[in-house]
Design an enzyme around this catalytic site. Structure first.
Site, PDB file in Angstrom:
ATOM      1  N   SER A 153      29.821  -9.386  21.735  1.00  0.00           N
ATOM      2  CA  SER A 153      31.177  -9.071  21.248  1.00  0.00           C
ATOM      3  C   SER A 153      31.172  -7.801  20.388  1.00  0.00           C
ATOM      4  O   SER A 153      32.086  -6.969  20.481  1.00  0.00           O
ATOM      5  CB  SER A 153      31.773 -10.246  20.473  1.00  0.00           C
ATOM      6  N   HIS A 161      27.509 -16.863  24.837  1.00  0.00           N
ATOM      7  CA  HIS A 161      27.859 -16.259  23.534  1.00  0.00           C
ATOM      8  C   HIS A 161      28.832 -17.204  22.835  1.00  0.00           C
ATOM      9  O   HIS A 161      28.531 -18.366  22.639  1.00  0.00           O
ATOM     10  CB  HIS A 161      28.419 -14.853  23.813  1.00  0.00           C
ATOM     11  N   HIS A 208      18.318 -18.524  20.584  1.00  0.00           N
ATOM     12  CA  HIS A 208      19.011 -17.305  20.163  1.00  0.00           C
ATOM     13  C   HIS A 208      18.232 -16.093  20.642  1.00  0.00           C
ATOM     14  O   HIS A 208      17.005 -16.140  20.731  1.00  0.00           O
ATOM     15  CB  HIS A 208      19.171 -17.243  18.638  1.00  0.00           C
ATOM     16  N   ARG A 254      23.895 -20.018   9.446  1.00  0.00           N
ATOM     17  CA  ARG A 254      25.298 -20.376   9.666  1.00  0.00           C
ATOM     18  C   ARG A 254      25.389 -21.849  10.077  1.00  0.00           C
ATOM     19  O   ARG A 254      26.354 -22.547   9.760  1.00  0.00           O
ATOM     20  CB  ARG A 254      25.921 -19.472  10.734  1.00  0.00           C
ATOM     21  N   ASP A 304      26.702 -22.276  16.838  1.00  0.00           N
ATOM     22  CA  ASP A 304      27.629 -23.029  17.683  1.00  0.00           C
ATOM     23  C   ASP A 304      27.274 -24.506  17.808  1.00  0.00           C
ATOM     24  O   ASP A 304      28.076 -25.297  18.292  1.00  0.00           O
ATOM     25  CB  ASP A 304      27.696 -22.390  19.069  1.00  0.00           C
TER      26      ASP A 304
HETATM   27  N1  AMX Z   1      18.069 -24.667  26.504  1.00  0.00           N
HETATM   28  C1  AMX Z   1      17.288 -24.504  27.595  1.00  0.00           C
HETATM   29  N2  AMX Z   1      16.672 -23.358  27.921  1.00  0.00           N
HETATM   30  C2  AMX Z   1      16.824 -22.331  27.062  1.00  0.00           C
HETATM   31  C3  AMX Z   1      17.601 -22.425  25.886  1.00  0.00           C
HETATM   32  C4  AMX Z   1      18.242 -23.654  25.631  1.00  0.00           C
HETATM   33  N3  AMX Z   1      19.020 -23.823  24.575  1.00  0.00           N
HETATM   34  N4  AMX Z   1      17.570 -21.239  25.255  1.00  0.00           N
HETATM   35  C5  AMX Z   1      16.799 -20.435  26.014  1.00  0.00           C
HETATM   36  N5  AMX Z   1      16.361 -21.091  27.118  1.00  0.00           N
HETATM   37  C6  AMX Z   1      15.595 -20.552  28.234  1.00  0.00           C
HETATM   38  C7  AMX Z   1      16.366 -19.373  28.838  1.00  0.00           C
HETATM   39  O1  AMX Z   1      17.372 -19.830  29.733  1.00  0.00           O
HETATM   40  C8  AMX Z   1      15.270 -18.610  29.513  1.00  0.00           C
HETATM   41  O2  AMX Z   1      14.962 -19.268  30.729  1.00  0.00           O
HETATM   42  P1  AMX Z   1      14.544 -18.422  32.057  1.00  0.00           P
HETATM   43  O3  AMX Z   1      13.264 -17.760  31.682  1.00  0.00           O
HETATM   44  O4  AMX Z   1      14.413 -19.476  33.095  1.00  0.00           O
HETATM   45  O5  AMX Z   1      15.653 -17.455  32.298  1.00  0.00           O
HETATM   46  C9  AMX Z   1      14.090 -18.794  28.550  1.00  0.00           C
HETATM   47  O6  AMX Z   1      14.394 -19.979  27.780  1.00  0.00           O
HETATM   48  C10 AMX Z   1      13.869 -17.635  27.616  1.00  0.00           C
HETATM   49  O7  AMX Z   1      15.097 -17.371  26.941  1.00  0.00           O
HETATM   50  P2  AMX Z   1      15.101 -16.765  25.456  1.00  0.00           P
HETATM   51  O8  AMX Z   1      14.449 -15.411  25.536  1.00  0.00           O
HETATM   52  O9  AMX Z   1      14.550 -17.734  24.490  1.00  0.00           O
HETATM   53  O10 AMX Z   1      16.654 -16.660  25.173  1.00  0.00           O
HETATM   54  P3  AMX Z   1      17.631 -15.476  25.567  1.00  0.00           P
HETATM   55  O11 AMX Z   1      17.497 -14.439  24.539  1.00  0.00           O
HETATM   56  O12 AMX Z   1      17.457 -15.070  26.991  1.00  0.00           O
HETATM   57  O13 AMX Z   1      19.027 -16.191  25.463  1.00  0.00           O
HETATM   58  C11 AMX Z   1      20.623 -17.626  24.474  1.00  0.00           C
HETATM   59  C12 AMX Z   1      19.576 -16.555  24.211  1.00  0.00           C
HETATM   60  C13 AMX Z   1      21.376 -17.911  23.175  1.00  0.00           C
HETATM   61  C14 AMX Z   1      21.608 -17.083  25.510  1.00  0.00           C
HETATM   62  C15 AMX Z   1      19.918 -18.901  24.988  1.00  0.00           C
HETATM   63  O14 AMX Z   1      19.062 -19.406  23.986  1.00  0.00           O
HETATM   64  C16 AMX Z   1      20.884 -19.967  25.443  1.00  0.00           C
HETATM   65  O15 AMX Z   1      21.309 -19.950  26.608  1.00  0.00           O
HETATM   66  N6  AMX Z   1      21.260 -20.943  24.530  1.00  0.00           N
HETATM   67  C17 AMX Z   1      22.244 -21.922  24.831  1.00  0.00           C
HETATM   68  C18 AMX Z   1      23.638 -21.309  24.766  1.00  0.00           C
HETATM   69  C19 AMX Z   1      24.013 -20.980  23.328  1.00  0.00           C
HETATM   70  O16 AMX Z   1      23.807 -21.746  22.416  1.00  0.00           O
HETATM   71  N7  AMX Z   1      24.628 -19.780  23.127  1.00  0.00           N
HETATM   72  C20 AMX Z   1      25.155 -19.382  21.810  1.00  0.00           C
HETATM   73  C21 AMX Z   1      24.331 -18.325  21.133  1.00  0.00           C
HETATM   74  C22 AMX Z   1      24.948 -17.894  19.819  1.00  0.00           C
HETATM   75  C23 AMX Z   1      26.165 -17.050  20.063  1.00  0.00           C
HETATM   76  O17 AMX Z   1      26.058 -15.936  20.543  1.00  0.00           O
HETATM   77  N8  AMX Z   1      27.322 -17.540  19.788  1.00  0.00           N
END
Ligand code: AMX
Length: 435
Positions: A241, A271, A317, A326, A372
């Site tokens: 964002s 996000h 994250h 937070r 979140d």
């Molecule tokens: N549950 C399961 N798997 C997860 C995970 C979770 N909560 N968080 C990360 N992973 C997985 C990823 O999908 C990725 O898998 P892949 O290699 O098969 O593609 C692997 O772990 C490595 O990911 P990462 O480097 O740790 O995370 P990222 O930087 O790529 O993504 C985020 C970060 C937040 C998108 C991810 O942790 C996620 O999808 N979390 C759940 C959704 C969420 O809570 N989003 C809100 C974030 C805060 C915000 O911006 N508001």
């Protein structure tokens, strides 16, 4: 007392010269090497943008202008009788780097009150949308359609000097922020409450009035909303964002275009939309496991979620590597105000077991909860059960950080963003050593 505009100018004008001198002296300094993995992998961790309002440490979490969330809770002005900081005060801090006095905070509250009425045409635009339009779509349209009011766009057409861009941008930002609660409340009321009309209450601060216009008048909910609006306001510049708002703004698109773009990014499930996904998922946990689950059942449910290829929403994250402060601020709020809430108990139980499971699962780099994972539970407690709306609240808060940065960008004369992209073929031919 000096106005926010004067205080901002006092800080920004010397910094404009400082940045110019800094770059003349050190502009060629190399600050990062970029790998192919980063170029193909979301540009993760590349230090390549300056962003003043906040800075994120992977282990400590966010600092707004150098202050942690507990420090903000202690130092920022509060509503009479309240314990949580006023979002208006945070906005002053983000803009100037200084903790405002009560008077300086009151000036912003008064200014936003003056500008805060929802124009009729915005209500009409929103009323023309089907009721099943996602609240974030409505919110973004509600912001975008106000572009016709942009003072910056009007002055730009008339040919103002580049060094003056920030003044009309600040004008737009003040009007936009002032109106956001009314836009959001309109979206809420038309989508879920038969389009009831609740007039603003001129006695209330920005956050409390926002709560009031959505039909929530309990003091505890006002406090929650003030806290919520403070902690979601900024998370440095690289998140979707923030970066989108800046990128759109770098083309000299005005604050309305820029923020609407940023909000479209916030609406993604990885996000800001994660907050609605968390609640939906917790309700699924409760429904499938029949009320408050046992730890064993919850562990199984978490593994089932992961094994079916889904993420555990609210966990992980891109930058953070510890529990999000937070999240902790909201947990503290819950422990104080709703320790016996059933959903809070489930949220707490997930906090106990999910990090261990994610560690065993071995994929997520950060097994800890983010912001979140908690917010929905608090909102439901006070009766706001419409999950699809939660990201709009996030957006009202995030707007303060990203729009602060937009004013700073205009002040410092930031150029249009234009990184270099390349094809796989180009990478093979140019980046890989032969032989
Ligand atoms: N549950 C399961 N798997 C997860 C995970 C979770 N909560 N968080 C990360 N992973 C997985 C990823 O999908 C990725 O898998 P892949 O290699 O098969 O593609 C692997 O772990 C490595 O990911 P990462 O480097 O740790 O995370 P990222 O930087 O790529 O993504 C985020 C970060 C937040 C998108 C991810 O942790 C996620 O999808 N979390 C759940 C959704 C969420 O809570 N989003 C809100 C974030 C805060 C915000 O911006 N508001």
């Amino acid at each position: 007392m000096k106005t926010l505009k004067q205080r901002f100018a006092e800080k920004m004008l010397p910094m404009r010269d400082e940045v110019k001198g800094f770059l003349q002296e050190h502009g060629d300094t190399v600050i990062h090497e970029v790998t192919l993995q980063q170029a193909f992998g979301g540009m993760r961790g590349i230090k390549c943008m300056a962003w003043e309002p906040s800075l994120l440490d992977p282990l400590e979490g966010i600092r707004f202008r150098g202050y942690t969330i507990p420090e903000l809770q202690q130092k920022l002005p509060k509503a009479p009788g309240g314990n949580e900081p006023l979002p208006e005060a945070l906005f002053f801090l983000l803009m100037t780097g200084d903790i405002p006095t009560d008077e300086e905070t009151a000036e912003i509250t008064a200014e936003w009150k003056k500008r805060g009425e929802l124009p009729d045409y915005v209500a009409q635009v929103l009323d023309s949308l089907p009721l099943d339009t996602h609240p974030m779509t409505q919110f973004s349209i509600g912001i975008l359609c106000q572009q016709r009011d942009s003072v910056f766009a009007a002055q730009y057409r008339e040919g103002i000097k580049k060094t003056d861009y920030w003044e009309s941008t600040l004008e737009d930002v003040m009007t936009l922020l002032a109106r956001l609660p009314a836009v959001a409340a309109k979206v809420y009321n038309r989508t879920y409450k038969n389009d009831r009309k609740i007039a603003p209450d001129p006695k209330l601060d920005w956050g409390a009035n926002f709560a009031h216009m959505m039909g929530y008048n309990k003091e505890e909910f006002r406090e929650l909303l003030r806290l919520y609006l403070v902690i979601h306001a900024d998370h440095e510049g690289g998140n979707v964002s923030a970066h989108t708002t800046r990128l759109v703004g770098s083309a000299l698109s005005d604050a309305y275009y820029s923020l609407s773009g940023g909000m479209n990014g916030l609406a993604g499930p990885l996000h800001g939309l994660a907050n609605q996904e968390v609640l939906r998922w917790i309700m699924e946990v409760k429904e499938k496991l029949g009320g408050t689950p046992t730890k064993e059942d919850l562990v199984k449910f978490l593994w089932d979620t992961l094994n079916s290829g889904q993420v555990i929403p609210g966990y992980g994250h891109a930058v953070l590597r510890k529990t999000d402060p937070r999240y902790m601020a909201q947990r503290e709020f819950a422990l104080k105000h709703l320790p016996d809430d059933e959903i809070f108990k489930v949220v707490s139980m997930i906090f106990e077991v999910a990090p261990g499971i994610l560690e065993k699962h071995g994929k997520a780099k950060n097994p800890w909860p983010n912001v979140d994972a908690h917010s929905g539970c608090l909102l439901v407690h006070y009766g706001m059960t419409e999950y699809d709306f939660y990201t709009v609240l996030f957006g009202c808060s995030r707007a303060m950080g990203v729009l602060t940065s937009l004013v700073w960008d205009r002040g410092l004369g930031a150029p249009i963003e234009r990184p270099k992209s390349f094809t796989l073929q180009f990478a093979k031919e140019n980046f890989i050593k032969k032989g």
